[in-house]
Enzyme design. Structure first.
Site, PDB file in Angstrom:
ATOM      1  N   ASP A 141       0.831  -1.229   0.000  1.00 55.65           N
ATOM      2  CA  ASP A 141       0.000   0.000   0.000  1.00 55.65           C
ATOM      3  C   ASP A 141       0.859   1.269   0.000  1.00 55.65           C
ATOM      4  O   ASP A 141       0.354   2.351  -0.290  1.00 55.65           O
ATOM      5  CB  ASP A 141      -0.911   0.020   1.221  1.00 55.65           C
ATOM      6  N   ARG A 176     -17.350  -0.850 -23.368  1.00 57.65           N
ATOM      7  CA  ARG A 176     -17.866  -0.970 -22.006  1.00 57.65           C
ATOM      8  C   ARG A 176     -17.114  -0.066 -21.039  1.00 57.65           C
ATOM      9  O   ARG A 176     -16.040   0.448 -21.354  1.00 57.65           O
ATOM     10  CB  ARG A 176     -17.671  -2.410 -21.503  1.00 57.65           C
ATOM     11  N   MET A 183      -5.842  -2.821  -4.290  1.00 58.75           N
ATOM     12  CA  MET A 183      -5.685  -2.700  -2.846  1.00 58.75           C
ATOM     13  C   MET A 183      -5.324  -1.263  -2.463  1.00 58.75           C
ATOM     14  O   MET A 183      -4.997  -0.438  -3.323  1.00 58.75           O
ATOM     15  CB  MET A 183      -4.653  -3.693  -2.327  1.00 58.75           C
ATOM     16  N   HIS A 285      -5.423 -10.306  -3.974  1.00 56.12           N
ATOM     17  CA  HIS A 285      -4.108 -10.784  -3.522  1.00 56.12           C
ATOM     18  C   HIS A 285      -3.141 -11.083  -4.659  1.00 56.12           C
ATOM     19  O   HIS A 285      -1.959 -11.339  -4.396  1.00 56.12           O
ATOM     20  CB  HIS A 285      -4.287 -12.000  -2.613  1.00 56.12           C
ATOM     21  N   GLN A 287      -2.019  -8.946  -6.368  1.00 58.24           N
ATOM     22  CA  GLN A 287      -1.077  -7.819  -6.264  1.00 58.24           C
ATOM     23  C   GLN A 287       0.032  -8.098  -5.254  1.00 58.24           C
ATOM     24  O   GLN A 287       1.059  -7.431  -5.239  1.00 58.24           O
ATOM     25  CB  GLN A 287      -1.821  -6.551  -5.826  1.00 58.24           C
TER      26      GLN A 287
HETATM   27  O1  F6P Z   1      -2.025  -3.792   3.896  1.00 56.58           O
HETATM   28  C1  F6P Z   1      -1.852  -4.416   2.689  1.00 56.58           C
HETATM   29  C2  F6P Z   1      -3.117  -5.050   2.231  1.00 56.58           C
HETATM   30  O2  F6P Z   1      -2.766  -5.568   1.008  1.00 56.58           O
HETATM   31  C3  F6P Z   1      -4.338  -4.130   2.125  1.00 56.58           C
HETATM   32  O3  F6P Z   1      -4.393  -3.343   0.992  1.00 56.58           O
HETATM   33  C4  F6P Z   1      -5.471  -5.125   2.198  1.00 56.58           C
HETATM   34  O4  F6P Z   1      -6.673  -4.544   2.630  1.00 56.58           O
HETATM   35  C5  F6P Z   1      -4.952  -6.092   3.185  1.00 56.58           C
HETATM   36  O5  F6P Z   1      -3.549  -6.113   3.039  1.00 56.58           O
HETATM   37  C6  F6P Z   1      -5.546  -7.471   3.039  1.00 56.58           C
HETATM   38  O6  F6P Z   1      -4.926  -8.319   3.929  1.00 56.58           O
HETATM   39  P1  F6P Z   1      -5.344  -9.823   4.223  1.00 56.58           P
HETATM   40  O7  F6P Z   1      -6.308 -10.264   3.183  1.00 56.58           O
HETATM   41  O8  F6P Z   1      -4.058 -10.579   4.199  1.00 56.58           O
HETATM   42  O9  F6P Z   1      -5.946  -9.796   5.574  1.00 56.58           O
END
Ligand code: F6P
Length: 361
Positions: A141, A176, A183, A285, A287
């Site tokens: 993030d 579209r 995230m 995920h 990402q």
């Molecule tokens: O903090 C990083 C992050 O990728 C956030 O953007 C996301 O909300 C969170 O982790 C999700 O984490 P998890 O699914 O592992 O609980």
């Protein structure tokens, strides 16, 4: 003068990010070359709570992990030995005293904590309890204050940009609106960078509550001048004016709230407001997985090397940070409890607006 440190611990905490293994590798190799033994602690602070959850790491153990996503030590974003009881194979207890005791019993002289804001806050608490800490900032993030970049961010942006490129061609073919949810809980860095890199028409970030009507009108205007498709990038933490976060799961016990679903909401609303066919996709995920980019490998390696240098100099209670072109040390107490959001006068944000990208405001 205190005797030189001969043994250190290293752990990874919080959600994973590409580059964790690159940091571990650099810490182990730099420490070993300085005559310091490294102990890898498993699953964040669990490795300092339960016996048999740690192992000595030699350069041989970290050979070949530079390019691997994930972490060879495991991680968790549920364990805070201070805030609530931690559940282990022995049951549920407050383990903060155990961590301090185990640190001493294991003969460790310092601890390298690789983690995000939550993990670094826990580390800072243990610093107050006498454990010499050096932190390494990690999060895709990119919202940790005091460092221009966290490793993992560049990889996440590269992946999201590639996804947006792919969605562009199908959006254009079908005329579209494609909504891409990326995230970014409380900061819109991934959405901003990937949105600009991918040529998005609208970018929605938590820092700028958006207006559905404004957003829809900007996309309708594109239709009027002939661009009959649009790409909307939305951070998971973005929300409409007067609204709140869209949650998959509310916070409970040791679990933080799970964000998600705003992309589908925006998609649904835009279909109604524009009359166009809309589709949404959540990158989630994906990402966080995969091999780190060369930028993240280099940054992670520099962070790991700097962490060992700080330990050798006795500069504890610090976090390594990227202050281009240098890697520097910042006091942990300046970092914890704060979030680096996108400033509303940030150059990239202003540039995006100048070239016609809407933020829905
Ligand atoms: O903090 C990083 C992050 O990728 C956030 O953007 C996301 O909300 C969170 O982790 C999700 O984490 P998890 O699914 O592992 O609980």
């Amino acid at each position: 003068m205190a005797p030189p440190i001969s043994r250190i611990g290293v752990l990874t905490g919080g959600g994973d990010a590409p580059g964790l293994n690159a940091v571990i590798r650099a810490v182990v190799k730099a420490a070993s070359n300085a005559g310091i033994e490294c102990v890898g602690l498993e699953d964040s602070f669990d490795g300092l709570i339960e016996r048999d959850r740690s192992r000595v790491l030699t350069p041989r153990d970290v050979t070949g992990i530079l390019r691997l996503g994930g972490t060879i030590l495991g991680t968790t974003n549920r364990g805070n030995p201070f805030a609530y009881p931690v559940t282990t194979s022995e049951g549920t207890h407050d383990y903060s005293d155990r961590v301090v005791e185990m640190f001493g019993k294991m003969g460790l002289g310092a601890l390298v904590v690789i983690g995000g804001d939550g993990t670094l806050a826990i580390a800072h608490e243990f610093g107050r309890r006498g454990i010499p800490i050096v932190g390494v900032p990690k999060t895709i993030d990119n919202d940790i204050v005091g460092t221009t970049n966290c490793f993992g961010f560049d990889t996440a942006v590269a992946f999201a940009t590639d996804a947006i490129d792919r969605l562009h061609t199908t959006a254009e073919a079908h005329r579209r609106i494609l909504v891409v949810e990326v995230m970014g809980r409380y900061a819109g860095w991934i959405a901003l960078y990937a949105g600009v890199a991918g040529g998005a028409d609208a970018i929605l970030i938590p820092e700028i509550p958006f207006d559905f009507a404004v957003l829809a009108e900007r996309l309708r205007a594109r239709d009027r001048w002939g661009a009959r498709f649009s790409i909307v990038v939305v951070a998971e933490g973005a929300f409409p004016k007067g609204g709140g976060h869209t949650l998959l799961e509310a916070a409970h016990g040791a679990h933080a709230e799970r964000l998600g679903g705003i992309g589908a909401e925006v998609c649904h609303a835009l279909a109604g407001e524009t009359g166009k066919e809309t589709r949404s996709v959540v990158l989630g995920h994906l990402q966080r997985g995969g091999a780190p980019t060369s930028f993240d490998r280099v940054l992670a390696t520099r962070f790991g090397g700097k962490a060992v240098e700080l330990i050798r100099r006795g500069e504890f209670g610090t976090m390594v940070a990227f202050d281009p072109p240098d890697i520097i040390a910042r006091p942990l107490e300046e970092i914890v409890g704060r979030t680096k959001t996108v400033p509303l006068n940030h150059d990239l944000l202003m540039t995006a607006k100048a070239i016609g990208v809407t933020f829905g405001d």
